[in-house]
Design an enzyme around this catalytic site. Structure first.
Site, PDB file in Angstrom:
ATOM      1  N   ASN A  13       0.856  -1.185   0.000  1.00  0.00           N
ATOM      2  CA  ASN A  13       0.000   0.000   0.000  1.00  0.00           C
ATOM      3  C   ASN A  13       0.896   1.242   0.000  1.00  0.00           C
ATOM      4  OD1 ASN A  13      -1.391   2.262   1.132  1.00  0.00           O
ATOM      5  ND2 ASN A  13      -3.042   0.915   1.760  1.00  0.00           N
ATOM      6  N   ASP A  15      -0.111   4.463  -0.036  1.00  0.00           N
ATOM      7  CA  ASP A  15      -0.815   5.685   0.385  1.00  0.00           C
ATOM      8  C   ASP A  15       0.119   6.690   1.054  1.00  0.00           C
ATOM      9  OD1 ASP A  15      -3.137   4.415  -0.375  1.00  0.00           O
ATOM     10  OD2 ASP A  15      -3.932   4.191   1.664  1.00  0.00           O
ATOM     11  N   HIS A  16       1.006   6.165   1.920  1.00  0.00           N
ATOM     12  CA  HIS A  16       1.765   7.110   2.739  1.00  0.00           C
ATOM     13  C   HIS A  16       2.959   7.729   2.016  1.00  0.00           C
ATOM     14  CE1 HIS A  16      -1.063   6.694   5.810  1.00  0.00           C
ATOM     15  NE2 HIS A  16      -0.878   5.392   5.896  1.00  0.00           N
ATOM     16  N   HIS A  49      -5.745   3.566  -1.314  1.00  0.00           N
ATOM     17  CA  HIS A  49      -7.063   3.948  -0.788  1.00  0.00           C
ATOM     18  C   HIS A  49      -7.347   5.364  -1.262  1.00  0.00           C
ATOM     19  CE1 HIS A  49      -9.741   4.403   3.088  1.00  0.00           C
ATOM     20  NE2 HIS A  49     -10.402   4.687   1.968  1.00  0.00           N
ATOM     21  N   ARG A  51      -9.402   8.165  -0.733  1.00  0.00           N
ATOM     22  CA  ARG A  51     -10.351   8.614   0.290  1.00  0.00           C
ATOM     23  C   ARG A  51     -11.188   9.758  -0.248  1.00  0.00           C
ATOM     24  NH1 ARG A  51      -8.816   6.686   5.740  1.00  0.00           N
ATOM     25  NH2 ARG A  51     -10.558   7.965   6.404  1.00  0.00           N
ATOM     26  N   ARG A  55      -6.924  12.932   1.060  1.00  0.00           N
ATOM     27  CA  ARG A  55      -5.834  13.405   1.929  1.00  0.00           C
ATOM     28  C   ARG A  55      -4.474  12.864   1.492  1.00  0.00           C
ATOM     29  NH1 ARG A  55      -7.142  10.208   7.500  1.00  0.00           N
ATOM     30  NH2 ARG A  55      -9.149  11.198   7.172  1.00  0.00           N
ATOM     31  N   HIS A  56      -4.455  11.723   0.800  1.00  0.00           N
ATOM     32  CA  HIS A  56      -3.149  11.235   0.310  1.00  0.00           C
ATOM     33  C   HIS A  56      -3.233  10.873  -1.177  1.00  0.00           C
ATOM     34  CE1 HIS A  56      -5.070   7.539   1.669  1.00  0.00           C
ATOM     35  NE2 HIS A  56      -4.670   7.633   2.933  1.00  0.00           N
ATOM     36  N   GLU A  76      -8.880   0.446  -2.682  1.00  0.00           N
ATOM     37  CA  GLU A  76      -9.712   0.510  -1.483  1.00  0.00           C
ATOM     38  C   GLU A  76     -10.571   1.756  -1.588  1.00  0.00           C
ATOM     39  OE1 GLU A  76      -7.219   0.802   1.920  1.00  0.00           O
ATOM     40  OE2 GLU A  76      -6.215  -1.071   1.529  1.00  0.00           O
ATOM     41  N   THR A 107      -8.228   3.827   8.691  1.00  0.00           N
ATOM     42  CA  THR A 107      -9.447   3.017   8.777  1.00  0.00           C
ATOM     43  C   THR A 107      -9.491   2.334  10.142  1.00  0.00           C
ATOM     44  OG1 THR A 107      -9.019   2.578   6.457  1.00  0.00           O
ATOM     45  CG2 THR A 107     -10.831   1.372   7.469  1.00  0.00           C
ATOM     46  N   GLU A 157     -11.055  -9.121   3.389  1.00  0.00           N
ATOM     47  CA  GLU A 157      -9.756  -8.788   3.966  1.00  0.00           C
ATOM     48  C   GLU A 157      -9.978  -8.642   5.461  1.00  0.00           C
ATOM     49  OE1 GLU A 157      -7.458  -5.674   2.113  1.00  0.00           O
ATOM     50  OE2 GLU A 157      -6.370  -5.297   3.985  1.00  0.00           O
ATOM     51  N   HIS A 197      -3.669  -4.335   7.793  1.00  0.00           N
ATOM     52  CA  HIS A 197      -3.756  -3.217   8.741  1.00  0.00           C
ATOM     53  C   HIS A 197      -2.849  -3.439   9.942  1.00  0.00           C
ATOM     54  CE1 HIS A 197      -5.135   0.404  10.597  1.00  0.00           C
ATOM     55  NE2 HIS A 197      -5.798   0.675   9.493  1.00  0.00           N
ATOM     56  N   GLY A 198      -1.870  -2.558  10.056  1.00  0.00           N
ATOM     57  CA  GLY A 198      -0.985  -2.585  11.219  1.00  0.00           C
ATOM     58  C   GLY A 198       0.101  -3.652  11.150  1.00  0.00           C
ATOM     59  N   HIS A 220       1.921   1.177   5.970  1.00  0.00           N
ATOM     60  CA  HIS A 220       2.650   2.142   6.777  1.00  0.00           C
ATOM     61  C   HIS A 220       4.031   1.652   7.172  1.00  0.00           C
ATOM     62  CE1 HIS A 220       3.499   4.721  10.304  1.00  0.00           C
ATOM     63  NE2 HIS A 220       2.899   5.627   9.568  1.00  0.00           N
TER      64      HIS A 220
HETATM   65  N1  PXP Z   1      -5.838  -2.868   4.230  1.00  0.00           N
HETATM   66  C1  PXP Z   1      -6.821  -1.931   4.364  1.00  0.00           C
HETATM   67  C2  PXP Z   1      -8.206  -2.303   3.974  1.00  0.00           C
HETATM   68  C3  PXP Z   1      -6.517  -0.643   4.836  1.00  0.00           C
HETATM   69  O1  PXP Z   1      -7.507   0.262   4.963  1.00  0.00           O
HETATM   70  C4  PXP Z   1      -5.178  -0.319   5.140  1.00  0.00           C
HETATM   71  C5  PXP Z   1      -4.840   1.066   5.593  1.00  0.00           C
HETATM   72  O2  PXP Z   1      -5.082   1.943   4.548  1.00  0.00           O
HETATM   73  C6  PXP Z   1      -4.199  -1.303   4.957  1.00  0.00           C
HETATM   74  C7  PXP Z   1      -4.553  -2.579   4.531  1.00  0.00           C
HETATM   75  C8  PXP Z   1      -2.756  -1.041   5.247  1.00  0.00           C
HETATM   76  O3  PXP Z   1      -2.588  -0.806   6.606  1.00  0.00           O
HETATM   77  P1  PXP Z   1      -1.170  -0.341   7.151  1.00  0.00           P
HETATM   78  O4  PXP Z   1      -0.868   0.957   6.479  1.00  0.00           O
HETATM   79  O5  PXP Z   1      -1.381  -0.224   8.618  1.00  0.00           O
HETATM   80  O6  PXP Z   1      -0.185  -1.411   6.767  1.00  0.00           O
END
Ligand code: PXP
Length: 255
Positions: A13, A15-16, A49, A51, A55-56, A76, A107, A157, A197-198, A220
């Protein structure tokens, strides 16, 4: 089945990368470039994602990624009419529906598939009518997973946030059990099972070793590490850890 098919697919991902760019409203760093580097280092999917508040990730990023992504593009998005139009135009390889609140930092929880079953069923039917594949981001809850199958999703997921953030061994163990039960349920109701996530370098082992999980979406931790060591090494390290965890779990299961 080849051994490769049993290894989890790593979705990176980006996004960041866009978060850093948007912090200055600059044109760099470009998440599209980061995605190409991630693919070179072994990512099997790029996840973004888009949004509502942009924002990103921006619309331009998604359009360019559709043109340049060499693996799979996982979009996403919230289940809104605006995002439906984006999905129809971009045609990602997977649409992952996520809950979205403007005030949240990220999220926070999974979709309430049970509470929104009628609206989600219609939304998913429209996406599938356009031959798009749909995954639902859900908490590791057996009933939510079962409902995901009933509303017509192709995949779920599992939200791994609570497991990843567990502060005590007991909570960690309980959350891991919930992930295992939800993953087994997904397979039983014929849904592909993904997780995200995380997930970090020090907890990916316990998630990648759940054999039912076919795909990990990680953002992230990889982008944070990439700032220090570079995108290619950050992705390659994560891909290796996930692969090694899965190989050990497979060897154990075959014993
Ligand atoms: N999967 C989904 C559905 C998410 O919303 C996110 C965060 O955008 C991630 C995975 C990735 O999470 P992380 O950035 O904590 O690895």
């Amino acid at each position: 089945m080849s051994a490769d098919m049993l290894l989890p697919r790593l979705g990176v991902n980006v996004d960041h990368v866009a978060t850093v760019r948007q912090a200055r409203h600059a044109s760099y760093p470009d998440p599209v470039t980061a995605a190409a580097l991630a693919e070179l280092a072994g990512a099997a999917q790029i996840t973004v994602h888009l949004r509502e508040d942009r924002r990103h990730i921006q619309d331009r990023d998604v359009q360019l990624l559709r043109q340049t992504c060499q693996t799979r593009l996982n979009l996403e998005m919230a289940a809104t009419p605006e995002m439906m139009r984006v999905a129809f135009e971009v045609r990602p390889d997977m649409v992952t529906l996520v809950p979205e609140r403007r005030q949240e930092v990220t999220t926070e929880g999974g979709l309430d598939v049970i509470g929104q079953k009628d609206a989600l069923k219609r939304f998913i039917a429209d996406l599938k009518g356009a031959e798009l594949k749909v995954s639902l981001f859900v908490d590791p809850d057996v009933e939510q997973v079962q409902m995901a199958a009933r509303v017509g999703a192709d995949a779920i997921e599992l939200h791994t946030g609570r497991f990843c953030e567990a502060k005590t061994a007991d909570v960690r163990k309980d959350e891991h059990r919930r992930l295992v039960d939800a993953a087994k349920t997904a397979v039983k109701v014929k849904l592909a099972c993904y997780a995200g996530h995380g997930i970090h370098y020090d907890n990916v082992h316990d998630i990648a070793s759940i054999l039912e999980i076919e795909e990990l979406n990680i953002g992230h931790s990889i982008v944070a590490r990439a700032i220090l060591v570079g995108m290619e090494r950050a992705v390659a390290d994560m891909a290796r850890l996930a692969r090694e965890a899965r190989q050990a779990a497979l060897a154990e299961a075959r014993r």
